[in-house]
Scaffold this motif. Structure first.
Motif, PDB file in Angstrom:
ATOM      1  N   ALA A 143      70.749 -66.521  41.096  1.00  0.00           N
ATOM      2  CA  ALA A 143      71.416 -65.351  40.528  1.00  0.00           C
ATOM      3  C   ALA A 143      70.833 -65.045  39.161  1.00  0.00           C
ATOM      4  N   GLY A 144      70.646 -63.774  38.912  1.00  0.00           N
ATOM      5  CA  GLY A 144      70.116 -63.363  37.616  1.00  0.00           C
ATOM      6  C   GLY A 144      70.366 -61.891  37.418  1.00  0.00           C
ATOM      7  N   ASP A 145      69.738 -61.344  36.400  1.00  0.00           N
ATOM      8  CA  ASP A 145      69.846 -59.925  36.166  1.00  0.00           C
ATOM      9  C   ASP A 145      68.987 -59.193  37.206  1.00  0.00           C
ATOM     10  N   SER A 146      69.327 -57.908  37.465  1.00  0.00           N
ATOM     11  CA  SER A 146      68.556 -57.151  38.461  1.00  0.00           C
ATOM     12  C   SER A 146      67.054 -57.194  38.195  1.00  0.00           C
ATOM     13  N   GLY A 147      66.688 -57.258  36.911  1.00  0.00           N
ATOM     14  CA  GLY A 147      65.267 -57.246  36.582  1.00  0.00           C
ATOM     15  C   GLY A 147      64.631 -58.629  36.560  1.00  0.00           C
ATOM     16  N   SER A 180      68.830 -69.270  56.894  1.00  0.00           N
ATOM     17  CA  SER A 180      69.488 -67.974  57.007  1.00  0.00           C
ATOM     18  C   SER A 180      69.716 -67.491  55.592  1.00  0.00           C
ATOM     19  N   THR A 181      69.431 -66.217  55.332  1.00  0.00           N
ATOM     20  CA  THR A 181      69.478 -65.739  53.945  1.00  0.00           C
ATOM     21  C   THR A 181      70.377 -64.533  53.797  1.00  0.00           C
ATOM     22  N   PHE A 182      70.799 -64.300  52.562  1.00  0.00           N
ATOM     23  CA  PHE A 182      71.674 -63.175  52.258  1.00  0.00           C
ATOM     24  C   PHE A 182      71.371 -62.635  50.866  1.00  0.00           C
ATOM     25  N   PRO A 183      70.552 -61.599  50.790  1.00  0.00           N
ATOM     26  CA  PRO A 183      70.343 -60.957  49.491  1.00  0.00           C
ATOM     27  C   PRO A 183      71.589 -60.159  49.144  1.00  0.00           C
ATOM     28  N   ASP A 184      72.024 -60.213  47.914  1.00  0.00           N
ATOM     29  CA  ASP A 184      73.281 -59.586  47.496  1.00  0.00           C
ATOM     30  C   ASP A 184      73.010 -58.902  46.160  1.00  0.00           C
ATOM     31  N   PHE A 185      72.700 -57.603  46.243  1.00  0.00           N
ATOM     32  CA  PHE A 185      72.302 -56.940  44.999  1.00  0.00           C
ATOM     33  C   PHE A 185      73.146 -55.707  44.739  1.00  0.00           C
ATOM     34  N   PRO A 186      73.162 -55.243  43.485  1.00  0.00           N
ATOM     35  CA  PRO A 186      74.007 -54.096  43.140  1.00  0.00           C
ATOM     36  C   PRO A 186      73.381 -52.780  43.585  1.00  0.00           C
ATOM     37  N   ALA A 187      74.200 -51.726  43.653  1.00  0.00           N
ATOM     38  CA  ALA A 187      73.713 -50.410  44.056  1.00  0.00           C
ATOM     39  C   ALA A 187      72.883 -49.768  42.950  1.00  0.00           C
ATOM     40  N   GLU A 188      73.200 -50.119  41.702  1.00  0.00           N
ATOM     41  CA  GLU A 188      72.453 -49.540  40.595  1.00  0.00           C
ATOM     42  C   GLU A 188      71.067 -50.166  40.542  1.00  0.00           C
ATOM     43  N   ILE A 189      70.051 -49.366  40.274  1.00  0.00           N
ATOM     44  CA  ILE A 189      68.697 -49.907  40.235  1.00  0.00           C
ATOM     45  C   ILE A 189      68.574 -50.872  39.066  1.00  0.00           C
ATOM     46  N   ARG A 190      68.997 -50.458  37.889  1.00  0.00           N
ATOM     47  CA  ARG A 190      69.021 -51.335  36.721  1.00  0.00           C
ATOM     48  C   ARG A 190      70.316 -51.093  35.965  1.00  0.00           C
ATOM     49  N   ALA A 191      71.358 -51.779  36.359  1.00  0.00           N
ATOM     50  CA  ALA A 191      72.599 -51.685  35.581  1.00  0.00           C
ATOM     51  C   ALA A 191      72.278 -52.267  34.207  1.00  0.00           C
ATOM     52  N   GLY A 237      80.909 -44.960  49.558  1.00  0.00           N
ATOM     53  CA  GLY A 237      81.386 -46.318  49.801  1.00  0.00           C
ATOM     54  C   GLY A 237      80.663 -47.375  49.003  1.00  0.00           C
ATOM     55  N   LEU A 238      80.209 -48.410  49.691  1.00  0.00           N
ATOM     56  CA  LEU A 238      79.499 -49.525  49.071  1.00  0.00           C
ATOM     57  C   LEU A 238      78.082 -49.539  49.631  1.00  0.00           C
ATOM     58  N   PRO A 239      77.162 -48.806  48.974  1.00  0.00           N
ATOM     59  CA  PRO A 239      75.839 -48.615  49.568  1.00  0.00           C
ATOM     60  C   PRO A 239      75.077 -49.904  49.861  1.00  0.00           C
ATOM     61  N   THR A 240      75.271 -50.937  49.035  1.00  0.00           N
ATOM     62  CA  THR A 240      74.459 -52.133  49.242  1.00  0.00           C
ATOM     63  C   THR A 240      75.235 -53.250  49.925  1.00  0.00           C
ATOM     64  N   LYS A 241      76.471 -52.954  50.334  1.00  0.00           N
ATOM     65  CA  LYS A 241      77.265 -54.015  50.974  1.00  0.00           C
ATOM     66  C   LYS A 241      77.407 -53.745  52.461  1.00  0.00           C
ATOM     67  N   THR A 242      77.691 -54.786  53.204  1.00  0.00           N
ATOM     68  CA  THR A 242      77.664 -54.663  54.661  1.00  0.00           C
ATOM     69  C   THR A 242      79.040 -54.377  55.231  1.00  0.00           C
ATOM     70  N   GLU A 243      79.065 -53.729  56.385  1.00  0.00           N
ATOM     71  CA  GLU A 243      80.306 -53.410  57.085  1.00  0.00           C
ATOM     72  C   GLU A 243      79.936 -53.017  58.517  1.00  0.00           C
ATOM     73  N   GLN A 244      80.944 -53.046  59.405  1.00  0.00           N
ATOM     74  CA  GLN A 244      80.699 -52.640  60.804  1.00  0.00           C
ATOM     75  C   GLN A 244      81.585 -51.467  61.159  1.00  0.00           C
ATOM     76  N   SER A 245      81.779 -50.578  60.208  1.00  0.00           N
ATOM     77  CA  SER A 245      82.833 -49.578  60.380  1.00  0.00           C
ATOM     78  C   SER A 245      82.347 -48.258  60.948  1.00  0.00           C
TER      79      SER A 245
END
Ligand code: SF4
Lengths: 622, 351
Positions: free
Chosen positions: A16-20, A42-53, A348-356
């Protein structure tokens, strides 16, 4: 080295670190090293929607989680054993889910008063000093200073030298887990091929991290995670989006069709557009359209012309494409619509997952507008699901919606590379001549005369002499395709379009049921990306002496022919979904079975422990 | 994957087809007296001139009265959805450069719901011929004002008069980087045919605005430009290289306005010479605004400038990539990147 090496069977690391800070790159490289070593991952990238918050803040934290093991794993792990926190915000954002006893590696150089405040710690309080990390094994490493020191001989501006600290961290973790390093060194040399001094600096930082692990006492002798047994074959690591793009290319090749992608960029689907854009030499044309509607419109136009038309999007884009999907239903032309689902509604949550989007895919159009719907179940399965989507689209002359989601799109796993001849043969079987005779006996072409088996209509492409015909969104007369407002004809055409989609079920293999003991009374039925967590939870339930059966749906419309019978075999049926129970509702409406719905919409895959508890609760109640 | 195109480009027809060959067996269902009939007859009469076989011509339309057009032509055709024809035709034309692709649309279809697709097709310069039937009204939905209706128009949806400012389709197309923009009249078959000919000869997107009379909901909208007593006074017939004169016996002139545009001049003024081929879009734009400056309505080709087509560039890029990388191999693609092999256990059959 006399330090003792500890053997463990599986490890979960969260970078975990800053987006940059380059955490996704570190994660990707650690993944590649682990798969090359022979672990299952098995991997899971988890990043924010903002390019550089804003740097150093909680919203700017980007993370990458990997589980690697000496046995088969199907999820990135519920909780990390090791947290690498490159700054205070990364520590604060990820400490919540971290079990006591975990290793926490922090870059002490980043724990300045200013950065602590930015991360939301009260002024004058550092978690490294206030005892709040008691119970964790904290490794306070001056990552930045050590990196800058290691790169002193390079003539780099200090900022550039500091940026090498992600490679230092990767080197350190690679040493801790005895990862092979050659591929990463080769990767860095290629990535920075145009700037050899940067390549050398990154390799030097990586090596310095490795050497630091070896010389410091803090990590003991490191850990060993043996390789996992696997089916023989050639493997690579693949993300869902790449596998999906490859599936489209391979299927178009099998069908002998040029692939035309019309698409508008949208998270998390854009990487499919990017990947296909790099494969022009396969006869792939990618068209970045002015909007979602033009993307699918151009794809449908290309299908009319005899290409395999494809459009890729996410939920909001699927909404915009609805009317054109309806036109494709009416035209009965092959078209593949890929929806990489994300959290909704709206943006919604552009970078998060859902099956909706399941119900949107099935029903989100005017009129009776049946469209086959499929879902991929793992990153690697995106390949096979894409091939299947193309097979159905071409064979049945129909638009097909293929559902993926943010978790599959960016997640990765080892994937056995298939041989090309294992893939199904897909036959476009273009119409080449008349298929009927007029009232006066002259041969003619009827664009809506159907194949008796599949109910598919002929695909007659412009340029074919004698088959000139007009198609459109108005209701068509059976067989001739002429405009018809006749009531009985409309009723017939509506039922026929539905029947055509139902016919697909005839060609599907029986459902695979995973029930090793054969005595389970509880069935867990999933679809899409819940496959991994469900499989892991079932394995845990069985390891604890319980019995549970598991089946997974790839086809959501039509359902496999044996689904009703399968559901009837179990006393209880549990359906976990990352929505509010969309599949469960469909099953209840269709089959006389009281399925139980387990739902969560937190933008993340199910945790294995949660699923296990839910399954055991149902099983205890049988 | 093979390097050859999917379908070979069909050869030219042995015997030249006639207008009759392009007539489909469908009964034409526009209102009697609709200007669409004249346009259909002109197009059917013109298509044989293309020298192409019927099967290599495709008409794509959207929704509206004009969009029924493809049903009446015995070519390939698609009557699609409202406003989207340029997008659909773009996919077809880019993937099948061997076809002659035509779009038939109306003022509502092209400029209201489909405005975005129209401007992007023009900007890209896809090889499409777009026939925009402008009757300044919504016909198929029975008489609401359209984006080309004049402000103040009384219609069913604007009983107190419309408040919208209209688009000038020629100005819009020029602003969208169109390389070919022309205007013609439904009733002037000769002029209409000459404009179709010029549009067909243009490589890239051609926009042809056709003033079309909707005799049911907006009858006489262009009567001034058609009636023998008024048309000379109100129509400027554009001809590349010719001085811009109009009026009875050509007594009126078009001159440069000191403000930068064009305006009607005096009889003995030196008329501006029309240059449709200049790369600068400003003169064509000034021409498109001439009626607003109190001048006549120009018909003919405003602008005809060649620039690379999008579909041509796509094909060229594809060829370049294939030449550099060779035709793609699926086996190599799938097995690329970092791979590793898990051997079959000792003693078992290797796969
Ligand atoms: S409503 Fe107007 S445009 Fe439509 S067919 Fe009738 S006359 Fe022609």
């Amino acid at each position: 080295m006399s330090q003792r090496v500890t053997s463990v069977s599986r490890v979960v690391i969260r970078f975990a670190g800053d987006s940059g800070d380059g955490m996704q790159l570190v994660g990707d490289r650690f993944t590649a090293q682990s798969t090359l070593f022979g672990n299952d991952v098995s991997t899971f990238p988890d990043f924010p929607a903002e390019i550089r918050a804003p740097g150093g803040t909680l919203p700017g934290v980007s993370a990458f989680q990997i589980q690697f093991a000496d046995h088969s794993v199907s999820t990135p792990g519920d909780a990390a054993d090791v947290l690498v926190a490159m700054n205070p915000a990364a520590l604060r954002a990820n400490l919540g889910g971290l079990p006591r006893g975990a290793d926490v590696i922090v870059d002490t150089d980043e724990f300045t008063g200013r950065n602590l405040v930015k991360a939301g710690y009260p002024a004058g309080v550092s978690p490294l000093a206030d005892g709040s990390l008691a119970g964790y094994r904290v490794h306070a490493v001056a990552l930045t200073a050590l990196t800058v020191g290691a790169l002193r001989s390079f003539d780099l501006p200090r900022r550039d030298a500091e940026r090498g600290r992600n490679m230092f961290a990767l080197g350190l973790l690679s040493w801790m887990y005895h990862r092979p390093t050659e591929a990463t060194v080769a990767f860095l040399r290629e990535k920075f091929a145009r700037r050899p001094e940067l390549a050398a600096a990154n390799v030097a930082a990586f090596t310095a991290g490795w050497n630091y692990g070896e010389t410091t006492e803090s990590f003991g002798g490191g850990y060993r995670v043996a390789s996992a047994p696997r089916e023989p074959g050639r493997y690579r690591t693949i993300t869902g989006n790449r596998a999906l793009a490859y599936g489209l290319i391979a299927a178009a090749d099998r069908a002998g069709l040029p692939l035309f992608l019309g698409s508008y960029p949208i998270t998390p689907a854009s990487d499919i557009l990017h990947e296909l854009s790099r494969q022009r030499h396969f006869g792939v044309t990618t068209f970045q359209a002015e909007d979602e509607i033009a993307g699918i419109g151009a794809a449908l136009g290309a299908s009319f012309g005899g290409s395999l038309g494809v459009t890729t999007t996410s939920g909001p884009g699927l909404a915009l494409k609805s009317e054109t999907i309806g036109l494709a239903v009416s035209l009965e032309l092959p078209l593949v619509i890929v929806d990489v689902q994300r959290g909704g509604p709206s943006t919604g949550l552009p970078t998060k997952t859902e099956q909706s989007d399941l119900l949107q895919a099935l029903y989100g159009r005017n009129g009776e507008s049946p469209v086959p719907v499929l879902a991929a179940s793992s990153p690697g399965d995106c390949f096979g699901a894409a091939v299947e989507a193309v097979r159905i689209a071409v064979t049945y002359r129909t638009p097909v919606v293929l559902l993926s989601d943010g978790y599959l799109a960016n997640g990765s796993e080892p994937w056995r590379v298939p041989e090309v001849d294992e893939l199904p043969v897909i036959a476009p079987a273009f119409a080449t001549g008349p298929n009927a005779v007029d009232a006066d006996g002259t041969p003619c072409f009827q664009p809506y005369l159907r194949d008796p088996d599949t109910l598919a209509r002929p695909w007659a492409v412009p340029g074919t002499p004698g088959l000139e015909h007009r198609v459109g969104g108005l209701e068509k007369a059976d067989r001739t395709g002429e405009i018809s407002y006749d009531a009985a004809n409309h009723d017939h055409m509506v039922r026929t379009r539905r029947a055509k989609v139902d016919r697909i079920a005839r060609g599907l293999p029986p459902l695979v049921v995973d029930d090793p003991g054969g005595r389970a009374e509880v069935l867990v039925l999933g679809w899409g990306s819940t496959a991994g967590p469900i499989a892991a939870a079932c394995t845990e339930v069985r390891a604890a002496g319980g019995a549970v059966a598991r089946a997974h749906l790839r086809h959501l419309d039509p359902f496999p022919a044996d689904l009703g019978e399968l559901l009837g075999r179990y006393r209880r049926v549990l359906v976990p979904e990352m929505n509010l129970g969309q599949l469960a509702g469909l099953l209840r409406a269709r089959y006389p079975v009281d399925v139980e719905s387990l739902t969560q919409v937190r933008g993340m895959p199910f945790k294995v422990a949660e699923l296990r508890t839910a399954i055991e609760k149902v099983a205890a109640d049988v | 994957m093979s390097d050859t195109p999917l379908l070979t480009i069909a050869e030219r027809p042995a015997s030249p087809p006639s207008a009759r060959d392009f007539r489909s067996d469908q009964e034409v269902r526009w209102c009697p007296g609709c200007g669409d009939y004249a346009i259909l007859a002109a197009v059917q009469g013109f298509l044989p001139e293309l020298g192409l076989r019927r099967e290599n011509i495709v008409f794509v339309s959207g929704i509206g009265c004009s969009s029924r057009f493809p049903y009446y032509l015995d070519t390939y055709g698609m009557h699609s959805i409202h406003g989207r024809a340029p997008a659909i035709a773009t996919g077809l034309a880019v993937s099948r450069p061997d076809l002659s692709v035509w779009v038939v649309t109306g003022d509502g279809d092209a400029l209201s719901i489909g405005g975005n697709h129209l401007i992007h097709a023009l900007r890209r310069n896809v090889n499409l011929k777009i026939l925009l039937f402008n009757n300044r009204i919504y016909g198929l939905t029975k008489g609401q004002y359209s984006p080309t209706s004049e402000t103040g128009k009384i219609t069913k949806s604007t009983p107190e008069g419309s408040l919208d400012h209209p688009f000038n389709p020629v100005s819009l197309a020029l602003g969208a980087e169109a390389g070919f923009v022309a205007r013609t009249l439904d009733s002037d078959r000769k002029h209409l045919t000459s404009v179709l000919r010029a549009a067909a000869a243009h490589e890239g997107t051609a926009l042809v605005e056709i003033y079309q009379n909707c005799n049911i909901f907006n009858d006489g909208a262009f009567e001034r430009l058609k009636a023998p007593g008024t048309r000379d006074e109100h129509v400027l017939r554009l001809e590349h290289g010719a001085p811009m004169r109009y009026g009875p016996a050509g007594v009126r002139t078009v001159v440069r306005d000191p403000g930068g545009g064009l305006r009607p001049g005096a009889a003995d003024d030196a008329a501006v010479v029309h240059d449709a081929h200049t790369s600068d879009p400003v003169p064509a734009f000034a021409l498109s605004r001439l009626p607003e400056a109190g001048g006549p309505t120009p018909i003919g080709v405003f602008r005809s400038v060649r620039r690379p087509t999008y579909d041509g560039a796509v094909a060229e890029q594809g060829r370049r990539v294939r030449a550099a990388r060779g035709p793609g191999s699926v086996a190599d693609l799938l097995g690329g990147g970092d791979t590793w092999t898990v051997p079959a256990p000792f003693g078992s059959e290797a796969r």
